[in-house]
Write a protein that holds these residues in place. Structure first.
Motif, PDB file in Angstrom:
ATOM      1  N   ASP A 288     -26.455  52.927  97.021  1.00 44.45           N
ATOM      2  CA  ASP A 288     -27.563  52.423  97.820  1.00 44.45           C
ATOM      3  C   ASP A 288     -27.858  50.984  97.466  1.00 44.45           C
ATOM      4  O   ASP A 288     -27.955  50.120  98.326  1.00 44.45           O
ATOM      5  CB  ASP A 288     -28.827  53.241  97.549  1.00 44.45           C
ATOM      6  CG  ASP A 288     -28.768  54.571  98.246  1.00 44.45           C
ATOM      7  OD1 ASP A 288     -27.673  54.939  98.685  1.00 44.45           O
ATOM      8  OD2 ASP A 288     -29.807  55.216  98.345  1.00 44.45           O
TER       9      ASP A 288
ATOM     10  N   PHE B 181     -24.907  48.915  98.833  1.00 51.10           N
ATOM     11  CA  PHE B 181     -24.743  48.789 100.285  1.00 51.10           C
ATOM     12  C   PHE B 181     -26.014  48.335 100.992  1.00 51.10           C
ATOM     13  O   PHE B 181     -25.953  47.738 102.057  1.00 51.10           O
ATOM     14  CB  PHE B 181     -24.260  50.113 100.888  1.00 51.10           C
ATOM     15  CG  PHE B 181     -22.780  50.319 100.755  1.00 51.10           C
ATOM     16  CD1 PHE B 181     -21.901  49.485 101.429  1.00 51.10           C
ATOM     17  CD2 PHE B 181     -22.268  51.314  99.951  1.00 51.10           C
ATOM     18  CE1 PHE B 181     -20.531  49.662 101.308  1.00 51.10           C
ATOM     19  CE2 PHE B 181     -20.897  51.500  99.826  1.00 51.10           C
ATOM     20  CZ  PHE B 181     -20.030  50.661 100.501  1.00 51.10           C
ATOM     21  N   ILE B 182     -27.184  48.635 100.396  1.00 46.93           N
ATOM     22  CA  ILE B 182     -28.427  48.302 101.120  1.00 46.93           C
ATOM     23  C   ILE B 182     -28.994  46.960 100.692  1.00 46.93           C
ATOM     24  O   ILE B 182     -29.592  46.255 101.498  1.00 46.93           O
ATOM     25  CB  ILE B 182     -29.464  49.439 100.967  1.00 46.93           C
ATOM     26  CG1 ILE B 182     -28.935  50.678 101.681  1.00 46.93           C
ATOM     27  CG2 ILE B 182     -30.808  49.040 101.549  1.00 46.93           C
ATOM     28  CD1 ILE B 182     -29.930  51.778 101.841  1.00 46.93           C
ATOM     29  N   TYR B 183     -28.814  46.575  99.417  1.00 50.81           N
ATOM     30  CA  TYR B 183     -29.467  45.345  98.972  1.00 50.81           C
ATOM     31  C   TYR B 183     -28.510  44.216  98.603  1.00 50.81           C
ATOM     32  O   TYR B 183     -28.829  43.056  98.804  1.00 50.81           O
ATOM     33  CB  TYR B 183     -30.398  45.644  97.786  1.00 50.81           C
ATOM     34  CG  TYR B 183     -31.451  46.646  98.135  1.00 50.81           C
ATOM     35  CD1 TYR B 183     -32.461  46.323  99.037  1.00 50.81           C
ATOM     36  CD2 TYR B 183     -31.418  47.926  97.608  1.00 50.81           C
ATOM     37  CE1 TYR B 183     -33.422  47.243  99.390  1.00 50.81           C
ATOM     38  CE2 TYR B 183     -32.385  48.865  97.957  1.00 50.81           C
ATOM     39  CZ  TYR B 183     -33.384  48.516  98.840  1.00 50.81           C
ATOM     40  OH  TYR B 183     -34.332  49.426  99.203  1.00 50.81           O
TER      41      TYR B 183
ATOM     42  N   VAL C 117     -14.350  50.368 104.975  1.00 48.48           N
ATOM     43  CA  VAL C 117     -15.517  51.258 104.925  1.00 48.48           C
ATOM     44  C   VAL C 117     -15.510  52.204 106.121  1.00 48.48           C
ATOM     45  O   VAL C 117     -15.741  53.418 105.980  1.00 48.48           O
ATOM     46  CB  VAL C 117     -16.834  50.446 104.870  1.00 48.48           C
ATOM     47  CG1 VAL C 117     -18.037  51.370 104.962  1.00 48.48           C
ATOM     48  CG2 VAL C 117     -16.908  49.642 103.586  1.00 48.48           C
TER      49      VAL C 117
ATOM     50  N   TYR D 102     -31.701  41.019 108.303  1.00 48.97           N
ATOM     51  CA  TYR D 102     -31.668  42.275 107.568  1.00 48.97           C
ATOM     52  C   TYR D 102     -31.838  43.459 108.514  1.00 48.97           C
ATOM     53  O   TYR D 102     -31.201  44.504 108.362  1.00 48.97           O
ATOM     54  CB  TYR D 102     -32.754  42.268 106.498  1.00 48.97           C
ATOM     55  CG  TYR D 102     -32.595  43.362 105.484  1.00 48.97           C
ATOM     56  CD1 TYR D 102     -31.404  43.522 104.810  1.00 48.97           C
ATOM     57  CD2 TYR D 102     -33.621  44.246 105.221  1.00 48.97           C
ATOM     58  CE1 TYR D 102     -31.235  44.534 103.899  1.00 48.97           C
ATOM     59  CE2 TYR D 102     -33.475  45.261 104.305  1.00 48.97           C
ATOM     60  CZ  TYR D 102     -32.286  45.408 103.649  1.00 48.97           C
ATOM     61  OH  TYR D 102     -32.123  46.411 102.749  1.00 48.97           O
TER      62      TYR D 102
ATOM     63  N   MET E 239     -29.611  46.918 108.954  1.00 50.45           N
ATOM     64  CA  MET E 239     -30.179  48.256 108.800  1.00 50.45           C
ATOM     65  C   MET E 239     -30.119  49.040 110.107  1.00 50.45           C
ATOM     66  O   MET E 239     -29.925  50.255 110.106  1.00 50.45           O
ATOM     67  CB  MET E 239     -31.628  48.161 108.302  1.00 50.45           C
ATOM     68  CG  MET E 239     -31.772  47.630 106.898  1.00 50.45           C
ATOM     69  SD  MET E 239     -30.694  48.430 105.679  1.00 50.45           S
ATOM     70  CE  MET E 239     -31.428  50.058 105.596  1.00 50.45           C
TER      71      MET E 239
ATOM     72  N   GLU F  46     -26.717  50.456 110.385  1.00 51.30           N
ATOM     73  CA  GLU F  46     -26.590  51.634 109.530  1.00 51.30           C
ATOM     74  C   GLU F  46     -27.271  52.833 110.165  1.00 51.30           C
ATOM     75  O   GLU F  46     -26.777  53.959 110.116  1.00 51.30           O
ATOM     76  CB  GLU F  46     -27.203  51.369 108.153  1.00 51.30           C
ATOM     77  CG  GLU F  46     -26.478  50.316 107.339  1.00 51.30           C
ATOM     78  CD  GLU F  46     -25.010  50.664 107.143  1.00 51.30           C
ATOM     79  OE1 GLU F  46     -24.697  51.841 106.943  1.00 51.30           O
ATOM     80  OE2 GLU F  46     -24.174  49.749 107.196  1.00 51.30           O
ATOM     81  N   LEU F  47     -28.430  52.572 110.771  1.00 48.62           N
ATOM     82  CA  LEU F  47     -29.190  53.648 111.409  1.00 48.62           C
ATOM     83  C   LEU F  47     -28.393  54.249 112.562  1.00 48.62           C
ATOM     84  O   LEU F  47     -28.386  55.463 112.759  1.00 48.62           O
ATOM     85  CB  LEU F  47     -30.509  53.084 111.930  1.00 48.62           C
ATOM     86  CG  LEU F  47     -31.531  54.092 112.442  1.00 48.62           C
ATOM     87  CD1 LEU F  47     -32.097  54.881 111.286  1.00 48.62           C
ATOM     88  CD2 LEU F  47     -32.642  53.392 113.201  1.00 48.62           C
TER      89      LEU F  47
ATOM     90  N   ASN G 212     -18.473  57.270  95.491  1.00 46.67           N
ATOM     91  CA  ASN G 212     -18.912  58.162  96.547  1.00 46.67           C
ATOM     92  C   ASN G 212     -17.973  59.361  96.681  1.00 46.67           C
ATOM     93  O   ASN G 212     -18.404  60.494  96.881  1.00 46.67           O
ATOM     94  CB  ASN G 212     -18.977  57.400  97.870  1.00 46.67           C
ATOM     95  CG  ASN G 212     -19.308  58.307  99.025  1.00 46.67           C
ATOM     96  OD1 ASN G 212     -18.459  58.646  99.817  1.00 46.67           O
ATOM     97  ND2 ASN G 212     -20.556  58.739  99.080  1.00 46.67           N
TER      98      ASN G 212
ATOM     99  N   TRP H  70     -23.751  61.840  92.549  1.00 48.41           N
ATOM    100  CA  TRP H  70     -24.826  61.033  91.943  1.00 48.41           C
ATOM    101  C   TRP H  70     -24.369  60.294  90.693  1.00 48.41           C
ATOM    102  O   TRP H  70     -25.076  60.234  89.699  1.00 48.41           O
ATOM    103  CB  TRP H  70     -26.048  61.871  91.617  1.00 48.41           C
ATOM    104  CG  TRP H  70     -26.647  62.472  92.838  1.00 48.41           C
ATOM    105  CD1 TRP H  70     -26.740  63.796  93.142  1.00 48.41           C
ATOM    106  CD2 TRP H  70     -27.242  61.782  93.945  1.00 48.41           C
ATOM    107  NE1 TRP H  70     -27.321  63.977  94.371  1.00 48.41           N
ATOM    108  CE2 TRP H  70     -27.648  62.757  94.889  1.00 48.41           C
ATOM    109  CE3 TRP H  70     -27.460  60.438  94.244  1.00 48.41           C
ATOM    110  CZ2 TRP H  70     -28.260  62.424  96.084  1.00 48.41           C
ATOM    111  CZ3 TRP H  70     -28.059  60.111  95.447  1.00 48.41           C
ATOM    112  CH2 TRP H  70     -28.457  61.103  96.353  1.00 48.41           C
TER     113      TRP H  70
ATOM    114  N   PHE I 153     -24.544  58.597 102.719  1.00 50.95           N
ATOM    115  CA  PHE I 153     -25.888  58.843 102.210  1.00 50.95           C
ATOM    116  C   PHE I 153     -26.290  60.305 102.366  1.00 50.95           C
ATOM    117  O   PHE I 153     -25.907  60.963 103.327  1.00 50.95           O
ATOM    118  CB  PHE I 153     -26.902  57.993 102.965  1.00 50.95           C
ATOM    119  CG  PHE I 153     -26.801  56.545 102.665  1.00 50.95           C
ATOM    120  CD1 PHE I 153     -26.605  55.633 103.668  1.00 50.95           C
ATOM    121  CD2 PHE I 153     -26.890  56.097 101.363  1.00 50.95           C
ATOM    122  CE1 PHE I 153     -26.509  54.299 103.388  1.00 50.95           C
ATOM    123  CE2 PHE I 153     -26.788  54.763 101.072  1.00 50.95           C
ATOM    124  CZ  PHE I 153     -26.585  53.856 102.094  1.00 50.95           C
TER     125      PHE I 153
ATOM    126  N   ASN J 132     -36.091  50.376 108.375  1.00 51.74           N
ATOM    127  CA  ASN J 132     -36.044  49.811 109.723  1.00 51.74           C
ATOM    128  C   ASN J 132     -37.438  49.644 110.310  1.00 51.74           C
ATOM    129  O   ASN J 132     -37.784  48.585 110.830  1.00 51.74           O
ATOM    130  CB  ASN J 132     -35.205  50.712 110.634  1.00 51.74           C
ATOM    131  CG  ASN J 132     -33.755  50.291 110.665  1.00 51.74           C
ATOM    132  OD1 ASN J 132     -33.449  49.190 111.070  1.00 51.74           O
ATOM    133  ND2 ASN J 132     -32.886  51.155 110.210  1.00 51.74           N
TER     134      ASN J 132
END
Lengths: 537, 537
Positions: free
Chosen positions: A75, A78-80, A184, A254, A258, A261-262, A395, A400, B7, B19
């Protein structure tokens, strides 16, 4: 007394971790600065080595219990950390070079990655059993192919110079971005693939899905960029404050990632094209100070994220838990790692040279071709494996961040060995090899070291650099170009496509979305402000 | 397909939340921009209202089960959102005004907050029982005093203008920072205080500890700022890249805050003074583009963090869990909230007017005094309660954001009511009241609206603004000042203290740490670069 009582024990620990991390990041920047002129080192290698050392120190102080101050989290990555790097890449890329070589870049990034994926997967299937490594299924082998197809061209890009070798830079750079996205997307497609009932229908569907993802991700990025340009142009944020403009640009960029990704698209592609559109339209609609601020703020965020990732990977490499499981078969881990390194060298050679040949064939006379020395540089540039590989491996082979299965533990340690070896050994050799392959570069570089920063980062130079590729202000030059356009159309079609794009851009896009020279000067608008400020300065 | 499969379900939810949050932040910025000229609204109120509406919509769509997309976390607030706001405050403050009124600011911020704390605590002890509200202990009442002593002057600062009412601005602003620090320190001191065995020794120790925290936090901030100036001056980061300079400044600032937290000091004070030192020394050692970038990047970060907080508080206000428990006694919650609002108005009046009188008494003839209208404005400016109060209340009355005890639930809902009421009602009234109290401001403001941004945010103006308070380049004016310095010493001692500070600054500090006009021009140094770039522009 202040916040310790507010925080629970675990949060106190996280404050310690944050402190150590910030100190290490600062140390990397300072040491990287001091080693800038060094022939062998670069920022990535420095961060990796500092991360390794810190991991070692923590391992010693905790008596071998622990080596990390943060657990590697996909996370976080990939997110930040990834979005600012990719966005900045799109924002700072030389658009003309990039689009001129667009077909070659897609060829290398998408087709090349697929070739590399097939070779690594097949190689792993046939070689791993001979090494006596059991316990992997077909899905695992395909995943290994995808994991090790993800290159990390940061090291090479730090050495190449966008001004001296524009073709090479745009190829290596563009391939890196498309490759990240491809691997990816591939990795996730494999996860959902029904391997039991594999037929041609499923494979066709798979390819269709793949193309759909590429197209829709790109469109989303273009849309987000254009929306930001439209909002800022319509509302004249600069009239009230620069901060609002900068904030809107950051948030919209950003948001595009996102949203992708959504919607299950590729955020990497989306945010990259969003960056390109933002630098073409939005950036020209804001005040002069916003331009300087965004240019450097985005570069700084990307810079910090990059160092962060290498530091993280370095620290994570010494995670004792995985090594303990894998240490029952140390020879196996080493032999598997070297097999993978061999496979990825072959896999990369298998597409760089043929595809370069194809690309050269399709080029009209007079256009620059990819020389053999450049082909070798491109091949070398994609040998490093980095954080994307680690994130994907985590992954696939852990739950985890933890694993108990011996075969999974060996795959994790092998991935880490491959990443460490390729980044350290190949990374250190990159500077000498690039200088050997491109000797003329060497000379100009030596001269420039003492007078100018290696990359255009001082005031106004970035602004000039970004625009020098763009032809003079459209109003005046359209008439000049027209007489020769028919002739151009006959000899160099791609040039002409670019010409029509510019006409379309000037006639429809810029009046709506703004852009260079197309902001009307109205009282209180950003353009007027920046003209006014220019006089102040 | 891309990352969804990577995820887990909970992370998919967090992508949705991110989002929504980014869209809301962008909406706040756009709407705040459109309402800029509106007489009643400001950014905080806009964000709060949007947050409330969103909370309502979520409440409706989830059929009353949930109202928040993120759980309020003190960590998020104290570790990520507060530091950029306070650092930016220190970085952008007009240093001369701030230090000239330093004693008054400390008087208001520290002594005033203590007076307010005592009055609110005593008032709560005597009044809550009459309202039939049982279940609180002495420690709870003291905590309530500290929680509601934390003012939120963001609303007022958005209305005041640093250039038109410099004295008032620096007082309201400075008090706000010192008040934040004081109330957090106080709150934590109370948590560790042994209320069973309260004697004069413990109270003396408490006061000593309090002073120690103030002094050591300030020193740590000064040290961190000077260290960053020294590193950047010694190593000439600008020679290689602007990004490194900006990155080092951001990291060092954040490090100062986190170090303070690690050492149990007040991070708020530390990062504030770090900001002051950075703008006095470090900022002058970097390239021109780094200056513009840091100036605006810090302001933007602070801006986004502020909106984020108000949005967050607005959304959190509709949290159904707490209201359900408190709704068993709705009258009680309302009566307690109104009691607290009354107490904090009295508590603030009890120190603003006496301390202003004291401050005026101590001032020599000729220095500006605090007029009665200004005193009313200061009083009003501190009536709003914001995110600090909510964060402290959550810490005291919940466990990980949840509570089952009725008395605690009532305290949380009361805190939210006080924050909402004061921010919305007092906040909306601030613009009209400030215009009523300071009528001359009104006129200049109307004129400036159409020609200039309300705050100095266009290119180069911030640079000029920050320095116009500083006397001309030291070398030339020291001889000019010398003849009159004895006379100055006799009539206006504080002025003279400032003069000696400048002499010390010029003789010892600037040669070591750099600063305005004190960077030697050496080939490749930032100073030379910026001179060179100035010519380019």
């Amino acid at each position: 007394m202040t916040l310790e009582s507010v925080f629970s024990a675990s949060d106190y620990q996280s404050i310690v971790s944050i402190n150590i991390f910030i100190v290490l990041l600062s140390a990397c920047i300072v040491i990287g600065h001091l080693l800038e002129e060094n022939r062998w080192m670069n920022e990535s290698v420095t961060a990796l080595v500092i991360g390794l050392c810190t991991g070692g120190v923590i391992l010693l102080t905790t008596q071998g219990k622990n080596s990390k101050i943060l657990v590697f989290s996909e996370d976080l990555f990939f997110i930040y950390l990834l979005p600012p790097i990719i966005f900045n890449a799109g924002f700072q890329v030389k658009k003309k070079q990039f689009f001129r070589n667009f077909m070659t870049i897609v060829l290398f990034g998408a087709v090349g990655t697929l070739i590399s994926f097939v070779i690594i997967s097949l190689g792993a299937i046939s070689l791993f059993q001979r090494l006596g490594f059991e316990g992997l299924e077909l899905g695992d082998f395909l995943a290994i192919g995808a994991i090790f197809s993800a290159t990390d061209s940061v090291c090479t890009l730090q050495v190449l110079n966008q001004d001296e070798t524009p073709l090479l830079y745009s190829l290596v750079f563009g391939e890196g971005v498309v490759n990240d996205a491809t691997s990816v997307v591939l990795f996730n497609a494999i996860q959902t693939l029904d391997l039991e009932h594999l037929d041609s229908m499923i494979i066709l569907k798979f390819i269709g899905n793949f193309l759909y993802l590429f197209a829709s991700s790109t469109l989303l990025g273009l849309f987000a960029g254009l929306l930001s340009a439209y909002i800022i142009k319509k509302l004249y944020f600069g009239r009230h404050s620069t901060d609002r403009e900068v904030a809107i640009m950051i948030l919209m960029a950003y948001l595009s990632y996102m949203l992708a990704e959504l919607l299950d698209l590729s955020g990497i592609l989306t945010v990259f094209f969003c960056g390109i559109v933002m630098s073409h339209y939005t950036w020209h609609n804001v005040t002069e100070s916003s331009r300087i601020t965004t240019k450097h703020a985005f570069a700084t965020m990307s810079f910090i994220a990059e160092i962060f990732i290498f530091l993280y990977v370095g620290m994570d490499a010494l995670d004792i838990e995985k090594w303990r499981i894998a240490s029952q078969s140390p020879v196996k881990a080493v032999s598997i790692s070297s097999t993978i390194i061999g496979l990825l060298m072959v896999g990369r050679a298998a597409f760089v040279f043929p595809l370069s040949y194809l690309s050269n064939l399709s080029k009209k006379a007079g256009r620059p071709k990819i020389t053999f020395r450049e082909q070798v540089t491109i091949w070398w540039a994609g040998l490093m494996r980095g954080a994307v590989s680690i994130a994907l491996a985590y992954n696939k082979f852990t739950i985890w961040g933890h694993t108990q299965l011996p075969s999974n533990a060996i795959m994790i340690t092998s991935t880490i060995i491959v990443v460490l070896f390729s980044t350290l050994v190949f990374g250190i050799l990159t500077k000498p090899i690039v200088r050997l392959m491109l000797p003329k570069r060497h000379l100009t570089r030596e001269v420039s070291i003492n007078s100018d920063p290696p990359s255009p980062k001082s005031i106004f130079t970035p602004l000039l650099n970004n625009d020098q590729e763009v032809e003079p202000v459209p109003d005046t030059n359209q008439n000049m170009l027209r007489p020769s356009s028919l002739c151009m159309f006959l000899t160099i079609p791609t040039r002409s496509v670019h010409h029509y794009w510019r006409k379309f851009d000037d006639a429809f896009m810029r009046p709506v979305f703004g852009g260079r020279g197309f902001m009307p000067i109205v009282p209180g608008s950003p353009t007027e402000r920046s003209v006014h400020d220019g006089e102040l300065a």
